[in-house]
Design a protein around this motif. Structure first.
Motif, PDB file in Angstrom:
ATOM      1  N   PHE A   6       0.841  -1.190   0.000  1.00 26.02           N
ATOM      2  CA  PHE A   6       0.000   0.000   0.000  1.00 26.02           C
ATOM      3  C   PHE A   6       0.876   1.239   0.000  1.00 26.02           C
ATOM      4  O   PHE A   6       1.933   1.282   0.651  1.00 26.02           O
ATOM      5  CB  PHE A   6      -0.919   0.013   1.229  1.00 26.02           C
ATOM      6  CG  PHE A   6      -2.100  -0.894   1.125  1.00 26.02           C
ATOM      7  CD1 PHE A   6      -3.340  -0.397   0.754  1.00 26.02           C
ATOM      8  CD2 PHE A   6      -1.966  -2.254   1.371  1.00 26.02           C
ATOM      9  CE1 PHE A   6      -4.436  -1.237   0.654  1.00 26.02           C
ATOM     10  CE2 PHE A   6      -3.046  -3.098   1.273  1.00 26.02           C
ATOM     11  CZ  PHE A   6      -4.291  -2.597   0.906  1.00 26.02           C
ATOM     12  N   GLY A   7       0.411   2.266  -0.720  1.00 26.48           N
ATOM     13  CA  GLY A   7       1.120   3.526  -0.787  1.00 26.48           C
ATOM     14  C   GLY A   7       0.193   4.706  -0.594  1.00 26.48           C
ATOM     15  O   GLY A   7      -0.988   4.534  -0.260  1.00 26.48           O
ATOM     16  N   PRO A   8       0.669   5.913  -0.807  1.00 26.76           N
ATOM     17  CA  PRO A   8      -0.191   7.090  -0.656  1.00 26.76           C
ATOM     18  C   PRO A   8      -1.228   7.176  -1.773  1.00 26.76           C
ATOM     19  O   PRO A   8      -1.091   6.548  -2.828  1.00 26.76           O
ATOM     20  CB  PRO A   8       0.809   8.253  -0.709  1.00 26.76           C
ATOM     21  CG  PRO A   8       1.979   7.723  -1.469  1.00 26.76           C
ATOM     22  CD  PRO A   8       2.066   6.267  -1.147  1.00 26.76           C
ATOM     23  N   ASP A   9      -2.288   7.940  -1.495  1.00 22.48           N
ATOM     24  CA  ASP A   9      -3.360   8.172  -2.486  1.00 22.48           C
ATOM     25  C   ASP A   9      -4.010   6.861  -2.927  1.00 22.48           C
ATOM     26  O   ASP A   9      -4.276   6.643  -4.126  1.00 22.48           O
ATOM     27  CB  ASP A   9      -2.833   8.934  -3.708  1.00 22.48           C
ATOM     28  CG  ASP A   9      -2.271  10.289  -3.337  1.00 22.48           C
ATOM     29  OD1 ASP A   9      -2.785  10.888  -2.363  1.00 22.48           O
ATOM     30  OD2 ASP A   9      -1.316  10.745  -4.000  1.00 22.48           O
ATOM     31  N   ASN A  10      -4.226   5.947  -1.965  1.00 21.15           N
ATOM     32  CA  ASN A  10      -4.905   4.673  -2.230  1.00 21.15           C
ATOM     33  C   ASN A  10      -4.177   3.798  -3.243  1.00 21.15           C
ATOM     34  O   ASN A  10      -4.791   2.951  -3.896  1.00 21.15           O
ATOM     35  CB  ASN A  10      -6.343   4.920  -2.712  1.00 21.15           C
ATOM     36  CG  ASN A  10      -7.171   5.615  -1.650  1.00 21.15           C
ATOM     37  OD1 ASN A  10      -7.010   5.353  -0.458  1.00 21.15           O
ATOM     38  ND2 ASN A  10      -8.057   6.500  -2.084  1.00 21.15           N
ATOM     39  N   ALA A  11      -2.899   4.008  -3.369  1.00 19.60           N
ATOM     40  CA  ALA A  11      -2.121   3.180  -4.288  1.00 19.60           C
ATOM     41  C   ALA A  11      -1.964   1.787  -3.697  1.00 19.60           C
ATOM     42  O   ALA A  11      -1.629   1.639  -2.516  1.00 19.60           O
ATOM     43  CB  ALA A  11      -0.757   3.805  -4.544  1.00 19.60           C
ATOM     44  N   THR A  12      -2.225   0.766  -4.491  1.00 17.56           N
ATOM     45  CA  THR A  12      -2.133  -0.620  -4.034  1.00 17.56           C
ATOM     46  C   THR A  12      -1.420  -1.457  -5.088  1.00 17.56           C
ATOM     47  O   THR A  12      -1.255  -1.041  -6.240  1.00 17.56           O
ATOM     48  CB  THR A  12      -3.524  -1.217  -3.767  1.00 17.56           C
ATOM     49  OG1 THR A  12      -4.302  -1.146  -4.987  1.00 17.56           O
ATOM     50  CG2 THR A  12      -4.236  -0.466  -2.658  1.00 17.56           C
ATOM     51  N   SER A  13      -1.029  -2.637  -4.662  1.00 17.46           N
ATOM     52  CA  SER A  13      -0.426  -3.599  -5.574  1.00 17.46           C
ATOM     53  C   SER A  13      -1.319  -4.820  -5.654  1.00 17.46           C
ATOM     54  O   SER A  13      -2.146  -5.053  -4.761  1.00 17.46           O
ATOM     55  CB  SER A  13       0.962  -4.000  -5.079  1.00 17.46           C
ATOM     56  OG  SER A  13       0.852  -4.822  -3.936  1.00 17.46           O
TER      57      SER A  13
END
Length: 442
Positions: A142-149
């Protein structure tokens, strides 16, 4: 003619404009699409060796987007989820068309979040597993701004198994071995006749002086064994000191009174004093009426004891056991009649009152060490020395650990060094946290 054409155009344009505005608003209301991150790779799970069958270790290779020098960071954390294989949940469902007929529906277990690891971390320990139950794990970055893998799952389920020995407790076993071994060694040294140096305890050394003063003045000695029953360890320690006080009063032919607040304590105190008089060679001078029961009620007992102190004015008062609010009442009353007072207790809240109002006070461990100090038996002296040696080892390790943690904290100021650049102290700090203080074992 032109006016009529304009009216027709306006009637056609208004619906088109409203439709376009609605489409624009619907697109504006749609949430922004989350950015796609590269998933972690080589995700695997292993059972923890040498544990109680309740932990599984997870390992993975960091996501390619999890770069150390990237600012802002693309990956903030890794979320780990778990599900149980072979289990099912039963749900009662109302069958349509009949309000009184139910059917049971099985629900397959789903992945549940169990924890997360921060960026640049590639390990996680699941410590809440059930022994013999197979689990599947899933990880997602998970990353910022709802970034996902994309989610990555392990291929084969992992089972936590119970081991014969819990190696996570290995350092605890070392400390137990050192302390118990030192106790055994010192006991053997005492049995062989070697002199073990024991620090003198002023309160116990003052027993003879206090009883001797009472004998010279022709007044009695008062011993209060606390207000708890015989199952309290402080009462047992007080009865041990009573044996020495009774032996001294028998030698000096002084009068000893022991008022008790528990019937079992009275019985034990009578047997102890009788044995002390027999050991001193004066069994005929023992009087069991001097050891008597008053009441279980706290302040009723204190009122009776303090009243007798004011009337008889004992020359020596001993308070040995567990005390509460009555400690200051007893000590101040004894101080008012001019008695030499020796107190001993392990109650931290009452120690200040005894220290302020008594001549000598046995504090904490001094009180419990009195039995070994007074008896002189090899087993008790060796046990006392062995425990002191174990405390010395613990103190040295504690001091060394504090020095290592403090110095390594100064070395690790700023950004943490890379793994291949760790200093010796920083490696020792990590070992202390994860192995000696943590669950790493050897």
């Amino acid at each position: 003619m032109h006016l009529r054409k304009n009216v027709v155009i306006e009637r056609l344009m208004i619906p088109l404009l409203c439709f376009a505005a609605g489409m624009a608003q619907s697109r504006a209301d749609e949430p922004p699409q989350a950015k796609q991150l590269a998933p972690p790779t080589q995700f695997r799970a292993e059972d923890v060796d040498g544990d109680a069958g309740t932990a599984i270790d997870l390992f993975w290779t960091l996501s390619p987007d999890d770069e150390e020098d990237t600012k802002p960071r693309k990956v903030l954390r890794y979320v780990i989820s778990r599900k149980q294989i072979g289990g099912s949940e039963e749900a009662v469902v109302l069958e349509s068309g009949s309000p009184f007929v139910f059917e049971v529906e099985e629900k397959k277990p789903e992945f549940e979040e169990i924890g997360e690891a921060t960026y640049r971390k590639d390990t996680f320990r699941d410590s809440n597993c059930e022994t013999g139950v197979p689990y599947l794990y899933r990880i997602q970055a998970f990353g910022p701004d709802n970034a996902t893998s994309p989610a990555v799952e392990i291929k084969e389920p992992v089972i936590a198994t119970l081991q014969w020995f819990n190696l996570q407790r290995s350092w605890f076993a070392v400390f137990v071995f050192l302390i118990c071994g030192s106790v055994i060694v010192f006991i053997e040294m005492a049995r062989q006749g070697k002199t073990l140096k024991i620090r003198k305890i002023a309160g116990l050394e003052a027993i003879k002086d206090a009883v001797g003063r009472a004998t010279e003045m022709g007044r009695s000695c008062l011993f209060v064994p606390g207000i708890q029953d015989i199952n309290d360890i402080q009462t047992v320690a007080g009865i041990t000191i009573l044996s020495q006080v009774a032996k001294t009063t028998a030698d000096y032919r002084a009068t000893l009174e022991v008022p008790t607040s528990r019937s079992l304590v009275m019985t034990t105190a009578r047997d102890t004093v009788e044995a002390a008089y027999l050991q001193a060679g004066r069994p005929d001078e023992y009087n069991e009426d001097d050891i008597y029961y008053i009441t279980d009620e706290q302040f009723g007992y204190v009122a009776s004891v303090t009243g007798k102190m004011v009337r008889d004015k004992p020359a020596a008062c001993f308070y040995m056991g567990a005390f509460y609010a009555e400690s200051l009442i007893l000590a101040e009353t004894g101080n008012s009649v001019g008695a030499i007072q020796v107190a001993g207790t392990a109650m931290p809240t009452q120690l200040p009152f005894f220290v302020a109002a008594c001549d000598f006070t046995l504090i904490g461990e001094e009180f419990f060490a009195a039995s070994a100090y007074l008896s002189g038996e090899p087993q008790q002296l060796g046990s006392l020395k062995g425990q002191d040696f174990g405390k010395l080892i613990g103190g040295i390790l504690l001091l060394a650990g504090c020095l290592i943690m403090t110095i390594s904290a100064f070395e690790s100021r700023g950004e943490p060094p890379a793994e291949d650049k760790e200093t010796f102290l920083q490696s020792a700090q990590i070992y202390l946290k994860e192995n000696i203080l943590g669950k790493g074992g050897f």
